[in-house]
Enzyme design. Structure first.
Site, PDB file in Angstrom:
ATOM      1  N   HIS A 128       6.574 -26.868   4.259  1.00 23.61           N
ATOM      2  CA  HIS A 128       5.926 -28.012   3.633  1.00 23.61           C
ATOM      3  C   HIS A 128       5.545 -27.743   2.184  1.00 23.61           C
ATOM      4  O   HIS A 128       4.868 -28.540   1.563  1.00 23.61           O
ATOM      5  CB  HIS A 128       4.688 -28.405   4.451  1.00 23.61           C
ATOM      6  CG  HIS A 128       5.053 -28.761   5.857  1.00 23.61           C
ATOM      7  ND1 HIS A 128       5.417 -30.023   6.236  1.00 23.61           N
ATOM      8  CD2 HIS A 128       5.195 -27.986   6.956  1.00 23.61           C
ATOM      9  CE1 HIS A 128       5.732 -30.024   7.518  1.00 23.61           C
ATOM     10  NE2 HIS A 128       5.613 -28.794   7.976  1.00 23.61           N
ATOM     11  N   LYS A 145     -13.563  -0.058  -4.342  1.00 27.23           N
ATOM     12  CA  LYS A 145     -14.690   0.204  -3.439  1.00 27.23           C
ATOM     13  C   LYS A 145     -15.805   0.940  -4.186  1.00 27.23           C
ATOM     14  O   LYS A 145     -16.986   0.649  -4.029  1.00 27.23           O
ATOM     15  CB  LYS A 145     -14.226   1.011  -2.223  1.00 27.23           C
ATOM     16  CG  LYS A 145     -13.444   0.167  -1.209  1.00 27.23           C
ATOM     17  CD  LYS A 145     -13.089   0.950   0.051  1.00 27.23           C
ATOM     18  CE  LYS A 145     -12.361   0.048   1.047  1.00 27.23           C
ATOM     19  NZ  LYS A 145     -11.910   0.703   2.250  1.00 27.23           N
ATOM     20  N   GLU A 195       0.811  -1.220   0.000  1.00 23.39           N
ATOM     21  CA  GLU A 195       0.000   0.000   0.000  1.00 23.39           C
ATOM     22  C   GLU A 195       0.844   1.270   0.000  1.00 23.39           C
ATOM     23  O   GLU A 195       0.514   2.232  -0.670  1.00 23.39           O
ATOM     24  CB  GLU A 195      -0.966   0.004   1.191  1.00 23.39           C
ATOM     25  CG  GLU A 195      -2.033  -1.068   1.079  1.00 23.39           C
ATOM     26  CD  GLU A 195      -3.008  -1.056   2.238  1.00 23.39           C
ATOM     27  OE1 GLU A 195      -3.688  -0.043   2.439  1.00 23.39           O
ATOM     28  OE2 GLU A 195      -3.081  -2.075   2.961  1.00 23.39           O
TER      29      GLU A 195
END
Ligand code: F6R
Length: 702
Positions: free
Chosen positions: A596, A690, A580
């Site tokens: 893993h 948004k 950001e």
């Protein structure tokens, strides 16, 4: 006779080994033989003489942590300098600290990154030097010159004093600075001039006495520092002492002036590996005299070249002779090997293009730097505000807290969990809450703007299952929902970017929750560390550690690692802040899970994505098996020559350590933004998304 301590000194820029030293500090370069780094070779070489518990490392914090990890040294064996100030203060500091443990002790001062061929002879020479130190001498190993080097200082040997371990100890007449060619030739033919190896031996008491005599500033600083040994005031006092001390080398500041100095002429095959020519000399060559490390070289009519690639690239050489070809993800050097001494000019040429920070600060048009600097203050104010809030008693008696929030607000939940180790805190970053939620759950809606649709939706979803709830925002729909439904709502100040209001969100909540009997652990410690960091990392202290880290990450893809339950949320915060603020890709992963899967990707990482830099965020609260995994991972990365950095949290409590790492990362992300040429504050793509979603009418469930 007191104990013998081996003290490895690391520092210096290694400018002549540019560009490799841009990626790794010189002691970590893999030229120590048998695949080892230089510092590991230094350590292995002295170990038989002193034993594991008596090897110490002196360097600035970051370097010491990096090198200490390479050697597996416990933290107690790291002597941390607040900043580099040449060798005299480092020696004084070491003699003070170790002299307190063992006043009659002797110190072997060993540069971290030299080559020594006959290790057995080296150790015997050190034993002879210890004998001379016992007699009160300051001793240097003097290397018999094999050619008229102009890159080394010389020591003039005087009459022999005594024999020990098959060596003759001489009184040293004087130290001389690097000579010109003509003088060097004269020295070599005289036979009693030796290269200054930078390997010194002395008793702690003796060197402290000589410092007292010749370096009054350092001596006074050390005397003052002594009363802070082992106290919480140590770090501040050390910083102060270092500021007062003379910036000089121990050679120049003490050895050149002291009376009782001795030298032991040695010829065990030594080099300070100061430049690429010296590295070439130290390495094994093929039939055409080409030397290489970690690269597959194919040559035709090519001879006498040195080839090194951190990214393990294949290198083809056609018709070139006596070159140094050094490749790193950030830079490439092609130089005539005989000009290796002058590589420094290239390093400096680039360094002069160091960012002009004052100019870059102008990019911060929306004042993120100021918000960053005020962060500790923001946290304190928020805590006070939170403590004023009176939450209804009906809210207490819950078994867990579920925090719903996104982005910069969601991180509040993660940190709440770290601050309240006795409470289960789950952060939900989604439209709905998990089905297990019931009246035994305290639901906390966190949205800085109060208008984030996922948060509102999850909050309303949660309210259908529990009435034990509260909201925190600067206003917006969350405030309206709370007011309408009779749910406590905590207001925090407007005017911030959500991610820059973490102090307001987190500490207001912590203060308010105290009223329900929840006491956070580590707040005071965390806040005082944050205040100190604000001073150290703000633009007022340019250049600083965060700026250095930002430079190290510039043009790279940071992948940040943290352990589940401790540093993992901080790793996530680093990633999101870099995204950001700096507007660039960054990723994070969690330990032990990444062991893993992600590690398999290391196989092709160097070839495909050499820009990736891994960053381990560590705390002392990490599970011991996770800490062990990190050590193994670092070995794997080193073997593959994949770059990584390691940062440790400050303080003792999980909260303080996490906050210190978080704050460092926040600063790094802002400086990185400036280096990237962007204003850290705006987050256009988030707003655009948004807005686009707002056009599609949708009512969160209620
Ligand atoms: C912007 C930022 C974002 C927001 C996120 C949720 O500075 O940090 O990650 O936090 O878009 O918005 P709020 O916090 O208003 O609920």
């Amino acid at each position: 006779m007191g104990k013998i301590y081996a003290v490895i000194l690391a520092g210096g820029k290694g400018e002549r080994l540019w560009p490799a030293t841009l990626a790794l500090p010189k002691p970590l370069l893999p030229f120590g033989g048998n695949g080892r780094t230089l510092i590991k070779a230094t350590y292995d070489r002295v170990l038989p003489l002193v034993g594991k518990g008596n090897v110490y490392l002196v360097a600035t914090r970051e370097l010491a942590e990096l090198l200490g990890a390479e050697l597996g040294l416990p933290r107690e064996q790291l002597i941390l300098e607040p900043f580099g100030k040449n060798t005299a203060p480092a020696v004084g500091l070491t003699a003070l600290v170790l002299g307190e443990l063992e006043p009659a002790g002797t110190m072997l001062m060993l540069p971290a990154d030299h080559r020594i061929d006959d290790e057995e002879a080296f150790r015997r020479a050190l034993l002879a030097a210890v004998k001379a130190a016992e007699e009160g001498y300051l001793v240097t190993l003097g290397v018999r010159p094999t050619y008229p080097a102009t890159g080394y200082g010389y020591i003039e040997g005087a009459e022999p004093l005594f024999e020990a371990e098959g060596f003759v100890v001489h009184r040293a007449a004087r130290f001389v600075e690097k000579p010109d060619r003509h003088t060097a030739e004269a020295y070599v033919s005289r036979g009693n001039f030796f290269w200054n190896s930078g390997i010194f031996v002395w008793k702690f008491s003796q060197i402290l006495e000589e410092i007292h005599r010749h370096l009054p500033g350092l001596a006074a600083a050390l005397a003052e520092l002594k009363s802070h040994l082992g106290k919480p005031t140590w770090e501040a006092a050390l910083r102060e002492a270092y500021s007062r001390a003379e910036e000089t080398s121990i050679d120049y500041g003490v050895m050149e002036k002291a009376e009782k100095i001795a030298t032991i002429p040695v010829s065990f095959g030594w080099s300070d590996l100061g430049d690429w020519h010296a590295i070439w000399e130290a390495l094994r060559k093929d039939r055409e005299n080409n030397a290489s490390v970690d690269v597959e070289v194919f040559g035709k009519d090519a001879a006498g070249n040195l080839v090194f690639s951190l990214a393990r690239k294949r290198v083809g050489l056609l018709g070139v002779k006596d070159l140094a070809v050094v490749d790193t993800p950030a830079a490439l050097l092609v130089a005539k090997r005989e000009l290796a001494q002058r590589v420094r000019e290239i390093a400096r040429g680039f360094a002069e293009r160091e960012p002009d920070w004052t100019e870059l600060y102008k990019l911060d048009r929306n004042g993120m730097l100021e918000v960053m600097e005020n962060f500790p203050q923001q946290c304190r104010e928020a805590l006070a505000r939170g403590r004023e809030v009176i939450l209804p008693r009906e809210l207490s008696g819950f078994e867990r807290i579920v925090v719903v929030g996104m982005g910069g607000s969601g991180i509040t939940g993660d940190f709440l969990g770290l601050a309240l180790p006795g409470v289960e805190v789950i952060t939900v970053r989604s439209y709905v809450v998990p089905r297990f939620i019931g009246e035994e759950t305290l639901l906390v809606g966190v949205s800085y703007s109060g208008n984030t649709e996922e948060t509102l939706s999850a909050f309303l979803d949660g309210l259908r299952h529990t009435r034990k709830a509260l909201g925190i925002s600067s206003g917006g729909k969350l405030a309206e929902i709370c007011q309408k439904q009779g749910i406590p709502w905590i207001e925090i100040p407007k005017g911030f970017q959500p991610r820059a209001a973490l102090g307001h969100l987190l500490f207001t909540l912590l203060g308010a929750l105290e009223g329900l009997g929840l006491q956070a652990e580590g707040m005071d410690e965390g806040l005082s560390i944050l205040s100190r960091m604000a001073e150290e990392l703000s633009p007022r202290s340019t250049p600083n550690r965060a700026q250095g880290l930002a430079r190290a990450l510039q043009g790279k893809i940071p992948v940040i690692y943290g352990a589940a339950g401790t540093a993992s949320p901080v790793a996530f915060r680093w990633r999101t802040q870099i995204n950001e603020n700096a507007k660039q890709p960054a990723f994070s992963a969690e330990l032990p899970e990444l062991c893993h899967n992600e590690i398999v990707g290391y196989e092709l990482a160097g070839e495909l994505f050499p820009q990736i830099v891994r960053l381990f965020l560590r705390t002392s609260c990490d599970h011991p098996r996770v800490a062990l995994r990190v050590e193994v991972l670092k070995d794997v990365l080193r073997r593959r020559r994949l770059p990584f950095l390691e940062l440790h949290g400050e303080g003792k409590t999980p909260l303080a350590q996490a906050l210190s790492l978080l704050y460092l990362g926040d600063w790094v992300s802002v400086y990185l933004a400036l280096l990237n040429g962007v204003d850290p504050t705006p987050v256009e793509p988030i707003l655009e998304l948004k807005e686009r979603l707002a056009q599609e009418k949708w009512e969160p469930m209620g």
